[in-house]
Design an enzyme around this catalytic site. Structure first.
Site, PDB file in Angstrom:
ATOM      1  N   LYS A 122       0.821  -1.219   0.000  1.00 21.84           N
ATOM      2  CA  LYS A 122       0.000   0.000   0.000  1.00 21.84           C
ATOM      3  C   LYS A 122       0.851   1.262   0.000  1.00 21.84           C
ATOM      4  O   LYS A 122       0.446   2.292  -0.542  1.00 21.84           O
ATOM      5  CB  LYS A 122      -0.935   0.004   1.213  1.00 21.84           C
ATOM      6  CG  LYS A 122      -2.025  -1.044   1.127  1.00 21.84           C
ATOM      7  CD  LYS A 122      -2.941  -0.959   2.332  1.00 21.84           C
ATOM      8  CE  LYS A 122      -3.988  -2.059   2.272  1.00 21.84           C
ATOM      9  NZ  LYS A 122      -4.867  -2.018   3.431  1.00 21.84           N
ATOM     10  N   GLU A 211      -2.420   6.741   8.579  1.00 20.34           N
ATOM     11  CA  GLU A 211      -3.330   7.333   7.614  1.00 20.34           C
ATOM     12  C   GLU A 211      -4.430   8.071   8.378  1.00 20.34           C
ATOM     13  O   GLU A 211      -4.907   7.564   9.398  1.00 20.34           O
ATOM     14  CB  GLU A 211      -3.950   6.212   6.762  1.00 20.34           C
ATOM     15  CG  GLU A 211      -4.493   6.655   5.434  1.00 20.34           C
ATOM     16  CD  GLU A 211      -4.965   5.450   4.613  1.00 20.34           C
ATOM     17  OE1 GLU A 211      -4.195   4.968   3.776  1.00 20.34           O
ATOM     18  OE2 GLU A 211      -6.101   5.004   4.830  1.00 20.34           O
ATOM     19  N   HIS A 246     -13.708  -3.026   9.256  1.00 22.70           N
ATOM     20  CA  HIS A 246     -13.106  -2.835   7.935  1.00 22.70           C
ATOM     21  C   HIS A 246     -13.277  -4.044   7.023  1.00 22.70           C
ATOM     22  O   HIS A 246     -12.514  -4.250   6.105  1.00 22.70           O
ATOM     23  CB  HIS A 246     -11.630  -2.436   8.065  1.00 22.70           C
ATOM     24  CG  HIS A 246     -11.464  -1.209   8.911  1.00 22.70           C
ATOM     25  ND1 HIS A 246     -11.672   0.060   8.419  1.00 22.70           N
ATOM     26  CD2 HIS A 246     -11.170  -1.060  10.213  1.00 22.70           C
ATOM     27  CE1 HIS A 246     -11.492   0.928   9.395  1.00 22.70           C
ATOM     28  NE2 HIS A 246     -11.193   0.279  10.496  1.00 22.70           N
ATOM     29  N   ARG A 303      -6.581  -8.227  -7.962  1.00 17.51           N
ATOM     30  CA  ARG A 303      -7.209  -9.554  -8.024  1.00 17.51           C
ATOM     31  C   ARG A 303      -8.695  -9.374  -8.210  1.00 17.51           C
ATOM     32  O   ARG A 303      -9.231  -8.284  -8.165  1.00 17.51           O
ATOM     33  CB  ARG A 303      -6.980 -10.284  -6.709  1.00 17.51           C
ATOM     34  CG  ARG A 303      -7.453  -9.427  -5.540  1.00 17.51           C
ATOM     35  CD  ARG A 303      -7.603 -10.186  -4.260  1.00 17.51           C
ATOM     36  NE  ARG A 303      -7.692  -9.289  -3.111  1.00 17.51           N
ATOM     37  CZ  ARG A 303      -8.809  -8.752  -2.659  1.00 17.51           C
ATOM     38  NH1 ARG A 303      -9.955  -9.003  -3.258  1.00 17.51           N
ATOM     39  NH2 ARG A 303      -8.808  -7.949  -1.617  1.00 17.51           N
TER      40      ARG A 303
END
Lengths: 526, 194
Positions: A122, A211, A246, A303
């Site tokens: 990421k 983040e 999440h 994917r």
């Protein structure tokens, strides 16, 4: 349309569960043989039952079976498979796996190992977005120095700049593993350590970064297909805002409430990322959408996604079929190009709910076990992707998704009506599932009005209250049903559906026995 | 994630009765069922009288009609539980429950025993047992440690998620029954708090 030859003669599907079944079905439709792989926990599982051949990998633990790159590649070589489809999860986003497959001279159905490496991390993806001018969620671009206690001060000042609450996220992450929400500065160090530990155990890489938490926000993602001839197409977007820890619970396509211009802009951002990363095959670009209308890039998934089905329903494209075509070197089919051109003006609506073996009244805790009664809905506009039938076991070793229920209709309101109807037809015994949650979603005004946010579950789901009402009705119904079946518990077992029999009718003065005391008690939580 | 105790069966004393509280609901004697309507009763829901009926649809399926609101209920055939109880799986609103029906004699015995236990419950050692199968990935306490309610005891990985087990009460760790890396099954002894 002219009949084209099958892209491959034989394909190995390196996965289990509903997605392995979904891929094997595509293989069979395209005239390809499908080889399944399985662990000892799955020797009689659905994907093994429907495959043309199956190869045992090892014991139930994923690390000894579905995550064994060497065994999976060896199985492909031993069975003469020309391609390997990784599905989602397990090895799907491991660059090392794609590389091992490439090195073995087998086609990997997905992006190249280099592309997976470039955006699978990421942090790499965030740096790439910065280079091509795609705005990503504010935060750090380098791994947090978890192993350097001397740099805590530096870390805390960075965190202050980002602002609390913030998220600690795993660079190699997915599905919320390794993720920690940090509200107070003093909790940052502990969150970094535990997040890093979970990331290391889940992905073999403990890198974590910071983040900003954007809340309220909607989670919106764009489905991409790209071929080896320079075509990158956005098939449309999905709203996946309803999540717990999440992990997505409900997904729909298109994302409600966006204008044609917003859709075009969003799809363009995703295509820019896909092109910059050199993506091939199927990929998804995830964004957060804030109330001000901004789209913040979150990550790229290289994917097939769990929720690809809703895009298939709305776009009319069979994504798995396209994956095989692309992997064999063919250009995107005209249907895909056409669907890409129509993506900013979607003409129908699809919703998916994930039925998972978890207790929604108990913080969505896993509930592995054996499935009893199993009734899935049917009729117009319904698609169920599942690997389960009555009597099947849901092992504790793997993901607990047991079925994806999708509905498709001409607009969102009709799709919600259809969802409510479909959920009424569902009966699942043996293990508790997320079904009660989805029933509430389907009848919720907030969902109907498309007031969606990643905080939706916390705001709108009161599991204990919903459960308490169900407990009341369960006791009432059981009590009433027993009264007139004369269901004396110590007596012979009576089928619960039995109509009152004459002999038992006369047992008590009014047709049932009178007792001084009766009560029903919910012993949970004790 | 914090996980509470595992669900246990709902318990109901022998329901072949006339009046009395049933999970906060009073069922009054009424006319016995006829045809497919198994039972029709006047009940008090939160003190308000209401009419309840249950209709059999076959295959374990029932319709519960309560104050004009119909809900579908599946009641599976009963199985024999421990000490003369019977257990039925009941599906309502997407939930599944095990409803355990116990004869009145056993209920009375159990209540006496529970009362006796309740009086001494706060004194004795508390055995914390596993409520999900999985693998122990971290242990945060050792023998002799003082813990407060809510403090993390250990972390269990199950279905790819890490579940934190927290202390249900204040006390001292008397025993740790597992080690990091060990696979546990439901009911395994994890920690004893005194």
């Amino acid at each position: 349309m002219t009949l084209e030859p099958a892209p491959f003669r034989r394909v190995l599907v390196a996965n289990r569960g509903e997605i392995a079944v979904r891929i094997i079905r595509a293989c069979h439709e395209m005239g390809m043989e499908a080889i399944a792989v399985y662990s000892d926990a799955d020797a009689e599982a659905a994907h093994v039952r429907i495959a043309d051949r199956a190869v045992r990998l090892g014991p139930p633990a994923p690390a000894e079976s579905y995550l064994r790159i060497d065994l999976v590649v060896a199985a492909a070589l031993a069975t003469g498979a020309e391609a390997i489809h990784p599905g989602y999860g397990f090895l799907a986003e491991r660059a090392a796996f794609a590389r091992a497959v490439e090195d073995a001279g087998v086609v990997f159905v997905g992006p190249t190992s280099d592309a997976i490496e470039a955006v699978g991390d990421k942090l790499n993806a965030r740096r790439l977005a910065a280079r091509v001018g795609v705005p990503s969620v504010p935060g750090t671009l380098e791994p947090a120095p978890v192993d350097h206690p001397d740099r805590v001060g530096e870390l805390i000042s960075t965190a202050r700049r980002i602002g609390f609450p913030l998220l600690v996220k795993a660079a190699a992450g997915g599905g919320g593993r390794g993720m920690r929400r940090v509200v107070h500065e003093e909790d940052l160090a502990a969150a970094l350590v535990s997040g890093s530990r979970e990331a290391l155990s889940a992905f073999g890489d403990g890198s974590v970064y910071l983040e900003r938490e954007i809340l309220p926000a909607r989670h919106i993602e764009v489905q991409l297909l790209a071929d080896h001839h320079g075509n990158v197409v956005a098939l449309g977007e999905r709203d996946c805002s309803l999540q717990r820890r999440h992990q997505k619970l409900v997904e729909e396509a298109p994302a409600p409430g966006l204008t044609v211009e917003q859709r075009r802009h969003l799809h363009q951002l995703a295509v820019t990322m896909g092109s910059a990363a050199g993506l091939r095959n199927a990929a998804t670009c995830e964004f957060l959408h804030d109330p001000a209308g901004n789209f913040w890039f979150l990550e790229v998934n290289t994917r097939l996604q769990v929720e690809h089905g809703v895009t298939e329903l709305v776009s009319g494209v069979d994504i798995v079929r396209e994956q095989f075509r692309i992997a064999s070197g063919r250009a995107l089919s005209p249907e895909v190009i056409d669907a890409g051109n129509r993506a900013s003006r979607p003409a129908s609506h699809a919703i998916e709910v994930r039925l998972s073996a978890e207790d929604p009244a108990r913080a969505f805790a896993p509930t592995p076990g054996r499935v009893g009664r199993w009734t899935m809905p049917g009729g117009p506009g319904i698609r169920v992707d599942t690997h389960i039938e009555a009597g099947d076991r849901v092992p504790a070793d793997y993901d607990n998704l047991i079925a994806k229920l999708m509905v498709h209709a001409h607009d969102r309101d009709s799709a919600i009506d259809r969802l409510r109807r479909a959920l009424d037809e569902v009966e699942i015994g043996g293990v508790q599932t997320t079904l009660p949650f989805h029933r509430v979603v389907a009848t919720s005004d907030a969902f109907r009005d498309a007031r969606l946010s990643t905080g939706w579950v916390e705001e709108h789901w009161d599991g204990e209250a919903v459960r308490a009402e169900a407990v009341r009705r369960a006791l009432l119904a059981t009590g009433l049903a027993s009264l007139d079946t004369g269901g004396a518990p110590a007596g012979p077992a009576t089928g619960a559906g039995q109509v009152a029999g004459g002999a038992q009718q006369t047992q008590g003065r009014n047709g049932w026995r009178i007792s001084a005391r009766t009560h029903g008690a919910d012993r949970w939580p004790s | 994630m914090r996980v509470g105790p595992a669900p246990k069966p709902l318990r109901m004393t022998n329901p072949t009765v006339g009046t009395g509280p049933l999970g906060g609901i009073a069922i009054a004697p009424g006319s016995p069922g006829n045809g497919d309507v198994l039972a029709q009763r006047q009940v008090l829901v939160d003190g308000e009288p209401s009419s309840v009926s249950i209709r059999r649809l076959g295959g374990g399926r029932h319709v519960l009609l309560e104050a004009q609101v119909a809900s579908r209920v599946v009641i599976e055939p009963e199985t024999r539980g421990e000490s003369g109880t019977s257990i039925r799986e009941v599906l309502v609103d997407g939930f599944r429950f095990l409803v355990e029906t116990e004869p009145e004699r056993i209920a009375a015995l159990r209540e006496r025993a529970t009362k006796g236990r309740a009086a001494t419950a706060h004194l004795g050692p508390l055995q914390v047992k596993a409520i999900i199968p999985g693998k122990v990935v971290a242990i945060s306490v050792g023998i002799g440690d003082t813990v407060t309610a809510g403090q993390q005891l250990l972390v269990v990985e199950a279905m790819k998620m890490q579940n934190e087990l927290r202390a249900p009460k204040d006390g001292t760790i008397e025993r740790v029954g597992v080690a990091v890396g060990v696979n546990i099954e439901i009911g395994d002894l994890l920690v004893v708090i005194n």
